[in-house]
Design a protein around this motif. Structure first.
Motif, PDB file in Angstrom:
ATOM      1  N   LYS A  32      50.083  35.604  32.414  1.00 20.09           N
ATOM      2  CA  LYS A  32      49.514  34.955  33.591  1.00 20.09           C
ATOM      3  C   LYS A  32      48.079  34.516  33.355  1.00 20.09           C
ATOM      4  O   LYS A  32      47.676  33.421  33.749  1.00 20.09           O
ATOM      5  CB  LYS A  32      49.582  35.905  34.793  1.00 20.09           C
ATOM      6  CG  LYS A  32      50.996  36.211  35.247  1.00 20.09           C
ATOM      7  CD  LYS A  32      51.698  34.979  35.785  1.00 20.09           C
ATOM      8  CE  LYS A  32      53.099  35.297  36.276  1.00 20.09           C
ATOM      9  NZ  LYS A  32      53.799  34.065  36.726  1.00 20.09           N
ATOM     10  N   VAL A  33      47.297  35.365  32.694  1.00 19.30           N
ATOM     11  CA  VAL A  33      45.908  35.022  32.403  1.00 19.30           C
ATOM     12  C   VAL A  33      45.846  33.875  31.410  1.00 19.30           C
ATOM     13  O   VAL A  33      45.076  32.922  31.553  1.00 19.30           O
ATOM     14  CB  VAL A  33      45.144  36.247  31.859  1.00 19.30           C
ATOM     15  CG1 VAL A  33      43.731  35.864  31.479  1.00 19.30           C
ATOM     16  CG2 VAL A  33      45.133  37.360  32.892  1.00 19.30           C
ATOM     17  N   GLN A  57      48.071  31.560  30.884  1.00 22.84           N
ATOM     18  CA  GLN A  57      48.474  30.333  31.551  1.00 22.84           C
ATOM     19  C   GLN A  57      47.350  29.779  32.419  1.00 22.84           C
ATOM     20  O   GLN A  57      47.070  28.581  32.415  1.00 22.84           O
ATOM     21  CB  GLN A  57      49.714  30.591  32.401  1.00 22.84           C
ATOM     22  CG  GLN A  57      50.229  29.345  33.129  1.00 22.84           C
ATOM     23  CD  GLN A  57      51.424  29.660  34.009  1.00 22.84           C
ATOM     24  OE1 GLN A  57      51.916  30.783  34.006  1.00 22.84           O
ATOM     25  NE2 GLN A  57      51.885  28.669  34.763  1.00 22.84           N
ATOM     26  N   ALA A  58      46.678  30.684  33.146  1.00 21.33           N
ATOM     27  CA  ALA A  58      45.582  30.245  34.009  1.00 21.33           C
ATOM     28  C   ALA A  58      44.457  29.618  33.205  1.00 21.33           C
ATOM     29  O   ALA A  58      43.924  28.561  33.571  1.00 21.33           O
ATOM     30  CB  ALA A  58      45.059  31.432  34.812  1.00 21.33           C
ATOM     31  N   PHE A 107      37.211  31.404  34.804  1.00 20.32           N
ATOM     32  CA  PHE A 107      38.172  32.293  35.463  1.00 20.32           C
ATOM     33  C   PHE A 107      37.463  33.422  36.202  1.00 20.32           C
ATOM     34  O   PHE A 107      37.901  33.876  37.255  1.00 20.32           O
ATOM     35  CB  PHE A 107      39.131  32.866  34.406  1.00 20.32           C
ATOM     36  CG  PHE A 107      40.249  33.677  35.003  1.00 20.32           C
ATOM     37  CD1 PHE A 107      41.302  33.054  35.653  1.00 20.32           C
ATOM     38  CD2 PHE A 107      40.236  35.047  34.929  1.00 20.32           C
ATOM     39  CE1 PHE A 107      42.332  33.792  36.216  1.00 20.32           C
ATOM     40  CE2 PHE A 107      41.251  35.799  35.488  1.00 20.32           C
ATOM     41  CZ  PHE A 107      42.314  35.173  36.133  1.00 20.32           C
ATOM     42  N   LEU A 116      43.698  27.732  41.793  1.00 20.41           N
ATOM     43  CA  LEU A 116      44.444  28.307  40.671  1.00 20.41           C
ATOM     44  C   LEU A 116      44.025  29.752  40.408  1.00 20.41           C
ATOM     45  O   LEU A 116      44.869  30.645  40.236  1.00 20.41           O
ATOM     46  CB  LEU A 116      44.197  27.459  39.422  1.00 20.41           C
ATOM     47  CG  LEU A 116      44.859  27.937  38.124  1.00 20.41           C
ATOM     48  CD1 LEU A 116      46.371  27.906  38.257  1.00 20.41           C
ATOM     49  CD2 LEU A 116      44.417  27.063  36.959  1.00 20.41           C
ATOM     50  N   ILE A 117      42.719  29.985  40.412  1.00 23.26           N
ATOM     51  CA  ILE A 117      42.208  31.332  40.173  1.00 23.26           C
ATOM     52  C   ILE A 117      42.636  32.272  41.295  1.00 23.26           C
ATOM     53  O   ILE A 117      43.090  33.397  41.048  1.00 23.26           O
ATOM     54  CB  ILE A 117      40.666  31.310  40.050  1.00 23.26           C
ATOM     55  CG1 ILE A 117      40.242  30.523  38.806  1.00 23.26           C
ATOM     56  CG2 ILE A 117      40.113  32.738  39.982  1.00 23.26           C
ATOM     57  CD1 ILE A 117      38.751  30.315  38.688  1.00 23.26           C
ATOM     58  N   CYS A 123      46.256  33.210  40.991  1.00 27.24           N
ATOM     59  CA  CYS A 123      46.442  34.176  39.901  1.00 27.24           C
ATOM     60  C   CYS A 123      46.025  35.575  40.352  1.00 27.24           C
ATOM     61  O   CYS A 123      46.710  36.562  40.067  1.00 27.24           O
ATOM     62  CB  CYS A 123      45.646  33.742  38.681  1.00 27.24           C
ATOM     63  SG  CYS A 123      45.898  34.779  37.234  1.00 27.24           S
ATOM     64  N   GLU A 124      44.910  35.677  41.071  1.00 28.70           N
ATOM     65  CA  GLU A 124      44.435  36.977  41.547  1.00 28.70           C
ATOM     66  C   GLU A 124      45.417  37.596  42.535  1.00 28.70           C
ATOM     67  O   GLU A 124      45.686  38.804  42.495  1.00 28.70           O
ATOM     68  CB  GLU A 124      43.065  36.818  42.207  1.00 28.70           C
ATOM     69  CG  GLU A 124      41.945  36.521  41.225  1.00 28.70           C
ATOM     70  CD  GLU A 124      40.605  36.318  41.914  1.00 28.70           C
ATOM     71  OE1 GLU A 124      39.580  36.735  41.344  1.00 28.70           O
ATOM     72  OE2 GLU A 124      40.589  35.742  43.021  1.00 28.70           O
ATOM     73  N   GLU A 157      48.653  37.011  42.739  1.00 32.03           N
ATOM     74  CA  GLU A 157      49.889  37.399  42.054  1.00 32.03           C
ATOM     75  C   GLU A 157      49.718  38.692  41.269  1.00 32.03           C
ATOM     76  O   GLU A 157      50.620  39.525  41.207  1.00 32.03           O
ATOM     77  CB  GLU A 157      50.342  36.263  41.130  1.00 32.03           C
ATOM     78  CG  GLU A 157      51.681  36.532  40.468  1.00 32.03           C
ATOM     79  CD  GLU A 157      52.200  35.302  39.749  1.00 32.03           C
ATOM     80  OE1 GLU A 157      53.087  35.476  38.913  1.00 32.03           O
ATOM     81  OE2 GLU A 157      51.714  34.194  40.033  1.00 32.03           O
ATOM     82  N   MET A 158      48.536  38.886  40.694  1.00 34.04           N
ATOM     83  CA  MET A 158      48.281  40.078  39.881  1.00 34.04           C
ATOM     84  C   MET A 158      47.614  41.192  40.692  1.00 34.04           C
ATOM     85  O   MET A 158      47.312  42.263  40.154  1.00 34.04           O
ATOM     86  CB  MET A 158      47.403  39.709  38.678  1.00 34.04           C
ATOM     87  CG  MET A 158      48.021  38.654  37.795  1.00 34.04           C
ATOM     88  SD  MET A 158      47.124  38.406  36.264  1.00 34.04           S
ATOM     89  CE  MET A 158      47.514  39.919  35.408  1.00 34.04           C
ATOM     90  N   ALA A 206      39.572  38.451  39.393  1.00 36.11           N
ATOM     91  CA  ALA A 206      39.607  37.830  38.068  1.00 36.11           C
ATOM     92  C   ALA A 206      38.849  38.640  37.030  1.00 36.11           C
ATOM     93  O   ALA A 206      39.319  38.821  35.900  1.00 36.11           O
ATOM     94  CB  ALA A 206      39.043  36.408  38.151  1.00 36.11           C
TER      95      ALA A 206
END
Length: 727
Positions: free
Chosen positions: A176-177, A179-180, A205, A227-228, A231-232, A234-235, A239
Motif C-alpha cells: 500500500k505504501v 503504491q501510494a 507522503f 491519496l494520502i 491510504c491512512e 485503509e491502514m 502516514a
C-alpha cells in the motif's frame, strides 16, 4: 575539483573520534549560518582536495530538532559528494534507522561499522556482505577509537564519489505504501528532482510542509492529499507512523539475516549501569564523582592541582614575574608614566586576573573530557532528566549548571548539547544564576564584614541561585516562546571504554583555548576602559589624572546612576561605591571586591575576601542592604566573558539582550523584595512607596509561578517552525 564528504551518525556512535582521526589538526570549527549548532570541517589526511564535514549527531532526518533541520538542509541544499555514515555496530538496529533515510537522499553512501572490536569481543558476528547487499551501499568495518579501518572507509567514500554511482537498493515498503508513493511521484509530473526522487516522495507522503512548499504541486495538491488520506484510512494509521513502522520492519529483517548475536547475558556496561543509573545510588554516586572533580580542579585541598596552578599564576606569574619584567623593560626604555600605568595597572592586572584562572579551567575541562569519553556524562543527563523535567528543564540542562559552579563561561558553552532550541535558550538564560567561583569573594566579603563570617550566608547564596533557576524555569514555561514539555529525552547510552588520550587532550585544548581567547579580548578592552575611568577625572574644572577616586570619571558615572538602586537600599555615602563596584563586576565578578578596596583607599594588597576593609564596609552597609547587594550581584548579568559566551551560543543579538536583560530584571526584583519586605519585617526599613511596589512585585512573581501557562496546540509543529525560523 574538490570532494566533500559528509560524516553522519547518531549521537555517541564515535563520530567525533572518527572525525578527529580523519582530519587530525586540519580542522576548522564554527557555527552553521544563522544557527548555534557547531560546524566542523577539515581536510582529510593525505588528501588536500577532500573536505570532511561533520554533521551534528542525530537519530533521524525528520525536522523536529535544530540539529535535524541543519543536517537535512545541508544534505538537500549543499549536496555533498558522498556520505560516510558512522554506525555503532554494538547497537546496529537503532543506528540503521538514520541509514535508511540517508540512502534515500540520492547521494552515495558508505556505511562505516564502528566499534567492531567490541562486537568481536562480545562474540557477535556481522555479515558485512549481506548487510551491504541489503542496504545497497558499501560497508566497511572500523574501530575509530583504535584508528582501524578509518582511512579505508574514507577512501571508499572518495571512490564512490568519483564514480558518481549511487547504486542504492531501495528497501521494500508494504504494497500500500509502495503504491501510494508511486502514484504521488506520477502526480508531480516531473517536478520531483531525479536525484532525490525517492526521498521527496516519502516526504510528500509524510506531509512534510517544507517539501510541499518547494515542489509547488498546484492543482495536484488536492489529489495528493486525498491519496494520502485514503491510504491512512485503509491502514488505520497516520502516514509518518506507517513509514516509521515499515522502516523498522525492514531493519529487523536486515539485522536478522546479517547479524548473529552470541552473548545473551548482561554486558560489562550493563552491569556497571545497574549501579550508576540505580534510582537510589545514582545521585549519591554522582555527587561523589563531581565532588572529586571539583576538589581536584578548584578545591582547597592537597589534591587540588587546579587551584595550585591558579595560585601560582596569580601570585607568581602575573603577580611577580610578568609585572616586574614588563615594568623593568618599560622603565629601561623611558616609557611615559601614563603608558606604564595603562600597561601594568590596566592591561596586565586586568587580563592577568582572568588568565590566572586558566589552570583551574584546564584541569576542569580535562576531567570532564575524561568523564565524557568514558561514557559517564551521558548517564548523568539521563539521571537528572527525571528531576529537571518537573521544572520544565531538560536533563541535559544540569550539566551546564554544574560546570557553571566553577565558571559561567564553560557552563554556558555546555548548553549546546541540548537538542531542543527553546530548552537550550532557557538553559543559557538561567545558567548565570548559579554562583561561580568568581562570585565567591563577594559572598566572603559580606559574610565576614556584616554577618560575622556566618556559614549560613554562604550556603544561602547557592540556594538562592538554585531557587532562581527553578523559579525562572517554571515562569518561562508559561510563555509561548518556551511553552510545552521538554523534548523527550532519548539517548543511546554508549558502552563504557577506556578514554582516548588524543580525544581528551584535544577536547581540553579546544575548550581551554576558547576561554583564553574570550578572556584575552573582552577583558583586555574592559580593563583599559576601567583603568582610564578610575585614573582620570576633573579637578577644579581641569581634566587630569586624579589621586582621589572620588574625583574620577568612574565616581561621576556612579553618582549619576546610583539613584536607580535606591529601592535596593543602596543609599547614603556608599550608594555610588556600590554602584561602581557592580559596574566593574560586569567586567569580572572578582573586580567587585578589588573595586571596594580601591574606593575605600586601601593601599596594600587586598586578600581574596577583602578582610582588610571589613570595618569600612560594615560602617556603610546595614545587614539587609548588604544582603540586597549580594543577591543582586549574584543574580544579575554575568561578567563580560560570560556575556560573550551567551552571544556566541545564542547567535542572535535580540536573544542575547533578552537573556542579559532578564537576569538583570530578575536580580533587581528579588533584591528589592528582600530589602523592602525583609527590612520592614526586621525593622531596618520604614514603610514607603517602594515597599508597596515590592509587595506588588512579590504578588506578581507568585502569580507568574502558579498561573496557567500557554496552551497553544501543535507543540511539535511549534518546535519545527522555531527551528526552521532559526535556519
Amino acid at each position: 575539483m574538490g570532494i566533500t564528504i559528509a560524516l553522519a551518525g547518531n549521537p555517541n556512535c564515535g563520530k567525533t573520534t572518527m572525525f578527529n582521526a580523519l582530519t587530525g589538526s586540519n580542522q576548522y570549527v564554527g557555527n552553521w549560518p544563522g544557527v548555534t549548532v557547531e560546524k566542523k570541517h577539515g581536510k582529510l589526511k593525505g588528501h588536500r582536495d577532500v573536505t570532511v564535514t561533520d554533521l551534528p549527531g542525530i537519530y533521524s532526518l525528520s525536522p523536529y530538532t535544530l540539529e535535524e533541520v541543519v543536517a537535512r538542509n545541508y544534505l538537500v541544499n549543499d549536496k555533498p559528494d558522498a556520505i560516510l555514515n558512522l554506525v555503532d555496530a554494538t547497537n546496529i538496529e537503532r543506528n540503521l534507522y538514520l541509514t535508511t533515510q540517508l540512502t534515500e537522499m540520492g547521494i552515495p553512501v558508505v556505511i562505516a561499522l564502528n566499534m567492531m572490536d567490541l562486537v568481536a569481543k562480545n562474540g557477535d558476528v556481522i555479515n558485512v556482505q549481506k548487510l551491504s547487499e541489503a542496504m545497497g551501499c558499501p560497508v566497511v568495518e572500523i574501530s575509530a577509537l583504535k584508528n582501524r579501518g578509518v582511512l579505508e572507509a574514507a577512501e571508499a567514500a572518495i571512490k564512490l564519489a568519483e564514480a558518481n554511482a549511487a547504486s542504492h537498493t531501495r528497501h521494500t515498503f508494504c504494497d500500500k505504501v509502495e503504491q501510494a508513493l508511486s502514484e504521488i511521484e506520477a502526480l508531480t509530473e516531473g517536478r520531483v528532482p531525479e536525484r532525490n526522487e525517492r526521498w521527496y516522495a516519502v516526504k510528500l507522503f509524510e506531509r512534510d510542509a517544507k517539501v510541499l512548499e518547494q515542489l509547488n504541486l498546484g492543482s495536484h495538491a488536492h489529489a495528493v492529499e486525498n491519496l494520502i488520506r485514503a491510504c491512512e484510512e485503509e491502514m488505520d494509521d497516520d502516514a509518518e507512523s506507517i513509514i516509521t513502522n515499515e522502516r523498522y520492519e525492514y531493519i529487523s529483517k536486515v539485522v536478522k539475516s546479517s547479524v548473529k548475536k552470541k552473548r545473551t547475558g548482561m554486558t560489562t556496561s550493563d552491569k556497571i549501569d545497574r549501579i550508576v543509573t540505580n534510582r537510589v545510588l545514582a545521585l549519591p554516586l554522582f555527587a561523589v564523582v563531581m565532588f572529586l572533580v571539583y576538589a581536584i580542579a578548584m578545591g582547597g585541598w592537597t589534591i587540588s592541582i587546579g587551584t595550585m596552578g591558579t595560585d601560582w599564576a596569580n601570585d607568581v606569574l602575573f603577580g611577580d614575574w610578568v609585572p616586574n619584567a614588563v615594568g623593568n623593560f618599560l622603565a629601561a626604555i623611558g616609557c611615559a608614566d601614563w603608558l606604564q600605568g595603562l600597561i601594568l595597572d590596566g592591561i596586565i592586572a586586568g587580563v592577568g586576573a582572568v588568565l590566572g584562572f586558566v589552570p583551574q579551567m584546564l584541569v576542569l575541562f580535562l576531567l570532564l573530557a575524561v568523564l565524557e569519553d568514558i561514557g559517564y556524562m551521558a548517564r548523568v543527563a539521563f539521571i537528572m532528566d527525571r528531576i529537571f523535567r518537573r521544572f520544565g528543564l531538560s536533563g541535559k540542562s544540569f550539566i551546564p549548571m554544574l560546570i557553571a559552579t566553577g565558571c559561567g563561561v564553560p557552563g554556558i558553552m555546555a548548553s549546546r548539547t541540548i537538542e531542543q532550541d527553546r530548552d537550550r535558550k532557557m538553559t543559557i538564560m538561567t545558567t548565570g544564576f548559579i554562583p561561580c567561583g568568581a562570585k565567591m569573594p563577594i559572598i566572603g566579603l559580606f559574610a565576614g564584614a556584616i554577618f560575622g563570617g556566618s556559614a549560613l550566608v554562604a550556603v544561602s547564596a547557592f540556594f538562592i541561585g538554585i531557587a532562581a533557576v527553578v523559579i525562572s524555569g517554571i515562569i518561562m514555561k508559561k510563555f509561548k516562546a518556551f511553552a510545552g514539555e521538554p523534548a523527550p529525552f532519548v539517548m543511546e547510552l554508549p558502552p563504557y571504554h577506556v578514554p582516548s588520550a588524543g580525544n581528551v587532550l584535544r577536547a581540553t585544548w579546544e575548550r581551554g583555548w576558547s576561554f583564553i581567547k574570550r578572556a584575552g579580548t573582552i577583558i583586555l578592552l574592559s580593563s583599559i576602559i576601567l583603568w582610564f575611568l578610575q585614573g582620570y577625572g576633573f579637578v577644579d574644572g581641569v581634566f587630569q589624572a586624579v589621586e582621589d577616586n572620588n574625583n574620577s570619571l568612574l565616581a561621576i558615572v556612579g553618582n549619576a546612576i546610583a539613584w536607580i538602586f535606591a529601592p535596593l537600599g543602596w543609599v547614603g555615602d556608599m550608594a555610588w561605591k556600590a554602584t561602581v563596584a557592580t559596574i566593574t563586576g560586569l567586567i569580572a565578578k572578582e573586580e567587585v571586591v578589588n573595586t571596594f578596596g580601591v574606593l575605600y583607599h586601601f593601599a596594600g594588597e587586598l586578600s581574596e575576601e577583602g578582610n582588610e576593609i571589613w570595618p569600612l564596609v560594615a560602617a556603610d552597609f546595614s545587614a539587609i542592604a548588604a544582603y540586597s547587594f549580594m543577591i543582586f550581584n549574584l543574580l544579575c548579568a554575568p561578567c563580560f566573558a560570560a556575556m560573550g559566551a551567551i552571544k556566541r551560543e545564542m547567535n542572535n543579538t535580540r536573544w542575547t539582550l533578552a537573556a542579559i536583560g532578564y537576569m538583570c530584571l530578575f536580580a533587581y526584583v528579588i533584591a528589592m523584595i528582600v530589602y523592602q519586605i525583609g527590612g520592614l519585617i526586621i525593622g531596618e526599613v520604614a514603610f514607603n512607596v517602594f515597599t508597596v511596589i515590592a509587595a506588588l512585585l512579590l504578588i506578581g512573581l507568585i502569580y507568574l509561578v502558579f498561573r496557567k501557562g500557554y496552551q497553544g496546540g501543535g507543540e511539535r509543529l511549534r518546535a519545527v517552525d522555531a527551528a526552521r525560523a532559526e535556519v
